[in-house]
Design an enzyme around this catalytic site. Sequence first.
Site, mmCIF file in Angstrom:
data_model
loop_
_atom_site.group_PDB
_atom_site.id
_atom_site.type_symbol
_atom_site.label_atom_id
_atom_site.label_comp_id
_atom_site.label_asym_id
_atom_site.label_seq_id
_atom_site.Cartn_x
_atom_site.Cartn_y
_atom_site.Cartn_z
ATOM 1 N N LYS A 3 -8.357 25.280 3.402
ATOM 2 C CA LYS A 3 -9.427 24.941 2.465
ATOM 3 C C LYS A 3 -9.543 23.415 2.322
ATOM 4 C CE LYS A 3 -8.996 29.202 -0.256
ATOM 5 N NZ LYS A 3 -8.789 29.726 -1.635
ATOM 6 N N TYR A 43 -17.634 34.541 0.130
ATOM 7 C CA TYR A 43 -17.021 34.954 -1.136
ATOM 8 C C TYR A 43 -17.922 35.913 -1.919
ATOM 9 C CZ TYR A 43 -13.022 31.752 -0.800
ATOM 10 O OH TYR A 43 -11.862 31.118 -0.433
ATOM 11 N N PHE A 51 -15.763 32.316 -12.054
ATOM 12 C CA PHE A 51 -15.386 31.128 -11.284
ATOM 13 C C PHE A 51 -16.177 30.988 -9.983
ATOM 14 C CE2 PHE A 51 -12.406 34.577 -10.233
ATOM 15 C CZ PHE A 51 -12.535 34.641 -8.847
ATOM 16 N N ARG A 79 -1.216 36.653 5.372
ATOM 17 C CA ARG A 79 -1.295 36.698 3.903
ATOM 18 C C ARG A 79 0.098 36.535 3.294
ATOM 19 N NH1 ARG A 79 -6.077 37.741 1.471
ATOM 20 N NH2 ARG A 79 -5.098 38.663 -0.358
ATOM 21 N N THR A 85 -2.098 34.585 -4.642
ATOM 22 C CA THR A 85 -3.284 33.774 -4.923
ATOM 23 C C THR A 85 -2.971 32.646 -5.915
ATOM 24 O OG1 THR A 85 -4.617 35.777 -4.613
ATOM 25 C CG2 THR A 85 -5.699 33.908 -5.679
ATOM 26 N N ARG A 96 1.400 28.579 -0.380
ATOM 27 C CA ARG A 96 0.878 28.283 -1.717
ATOM 28 C C ARG A 96 1.996 27.854 -2.669
ATOM 29 N NH1 ARG A 96 -3.449 33.275 -1.646
ATOM 30 N NH2 ARG A 96 -5.255 32.109 -0.882
ATOM 31 N N ASN A 106 -5.814 26.413 -3.718
ATOM 32 C CA ASN A 106 -4.571 27.014 -3.225
ATOM 33 C C ASN A 106 -4.435 26.937 -1.692
ATOM 34 O OD1 ASN A 106 -6.460 28.931 -2.585
ATOM 35 N ND2 ASN A 106 -5.615 30.550 -3.890
ATOM 36 N N HIS A 109 -6.916 30.243 2.975
ATOM 37 C CA HIS A 109 -7.565 31.546 2.806
ATOM 38 C C HIS A 109 -7.098 32.451 3.941
ATOM 39 C CE1 HIS A 109 -10.641 34.648 2.541
ATOM 40 N NE2 HIS A 109 -10.790 34.520 3.846
ATOM 41 N N GLU A 120 -15.762 37.671 8.558
ATOM 42 C CA GLU A 120 -15.545 36.239 8.330
ATOM 43 C C GLU A 120 -15.509 35.462 9.654
ATOM 44 O OE1 GLU A 120 -12.096 36.249 5.760
ATOM 45 O OE2 GLU A 120 -13.258 37.169 4.143
HETATM 46 P P1 IDP Z 1 -7.008 35.450 -2.050
HETATM 47 O O1 IDP Z 1 -7.555 34.110 -1.615
HETATM 48 O O2 IDP Z 1 -5.525 35.391 -2.292
HETATM 49 O O3 IDP Z 1 -7.427 36.588 -1.152
HETATM 50 P P2 IDP Z 1 -8.983 36.382 -4.024
HETATM 51 O O4 IDP Z 1 -8.670 37.169 -5.263
HETATM 52 O O5 IDP Z 1 -9.740 37.060 -2.932
HETATM 53 O O6 IDP Z 1 -7.617 35.744 -3.498
HETATM 54 O O7 IDP Z 1 -9.808 35.104 -4.527
HETATM 55 C C1 IDP Z 1 -10.426 34.266 -3.596
HETATM 56 C C2 IDP Z 1 -10.249 32.842 -4.031
HETATM 57 O O8 IDP Z 1 -10.968 32.622 -5.234
HETATM 58 C C3 IDP Z 1 -8.808 32.440 -4.363
HETATM 59 O O9 IDP Z 1 -8.057 32.077 -3.232
HETATM 60 C C4 IDP Z 1 -9.024 31.272 -5.304
HETATM 61 O O10 IDP Z 1 -9.272 30.066 -4.575
HETATM 62 C C5 IDP Z 1 -10.289 31.668 -6.036
HETATM 63 N N1 IDP Z 1 -9.962 32.292 -7.319
HETATM 64 C C6 IDP Z 1 -9.514 33.547 -7.535
HETATM 65 N N2 IDP Z 1 -9.300 33.766 -8.850
HETATM 66 C C7 IDP Z 1 -9.635 32.601 -9.473
HETATM 67 C C8 IDP Z 1 -9.629 32.182 -10.842
HETATM 68 O O11 IDP Z 1 -9.289 32.941 -11.766
HETATM 69 N N3 IDP Z 1 -10.031 30.898 -11.096
HETATM 70 C C9 IDP Z 1 -10.433 30.033 -10.097
HETATM 71 N N4 IDP Z 1 -10.451 30.399 -8.803
HETATM 72 C C10 IDP Z 1 -10.064 31.660 -8.488
#
Ligand code: IDP
Length: 132
Positions: A3, A43, A51, A79, A85, A96, A106, A109, A120
């Site tokens: 990212k 997304y 968010f 993963r 996450t 992470r 973080n 992805h 994707e």
């Molecule tokens: P992942 O990246 O571990 O698969 P997902 O739940 O699919 O996690 O969320 C996608 C991305 O959205 C996360 O990696 C993070 O950057 C962002 N994200 C998820 N939850 C939040 C939040 O509560 N606040 C801000 N960003 C979030």
Amino acid sequence: MIKPDGVRRGLTPEILARIARKGYRVVGLKQMTISRQIAENHYGEHRERPFFGELVDFITGGPVVAIALEGNEAIAGWRAMMGATNPANAAPGTIRADFATTTGENVTHGSDSAGSAERELGLFFAAGELLD
Ligand code: IDP
């Protein structure tokens, strides 16, 4: 994907080294800036989340490195290498845990299923850009 925060912080070589040490084959690799359209599509499952706007602003805010990985159980394995996450919940030694402090930024992805990987990869790579 690395990212924008990961690219900005110069973590690309470190992350590619971890991928190489793990043994995955890189069949596509591209530094690129993502359009809002691609980001919103990528997304899309989070469109209704509070968010979402922040997430799209962030992911389009600087170059990313898109990586197509191949290997045994590469989706689950990558993963696992990324960790949870929220970096506060990520196991020590994961990307992470080692390099991030916030859920919003973080570092990496990873596709969460074969279906999302296919979708994707299609967003980030044109036909012919991936090795056989
Ligand atoms: P992942 O990246 O571990 O698969 P997902 O739940 O699919 O996690 O969320 C996608 C991305 O959205 C996360 O990696 C993070 O950057 C962002 N994200 C998820 N939850 C939040 C939040 O509560 N606040 C801000 N960003 C979030």
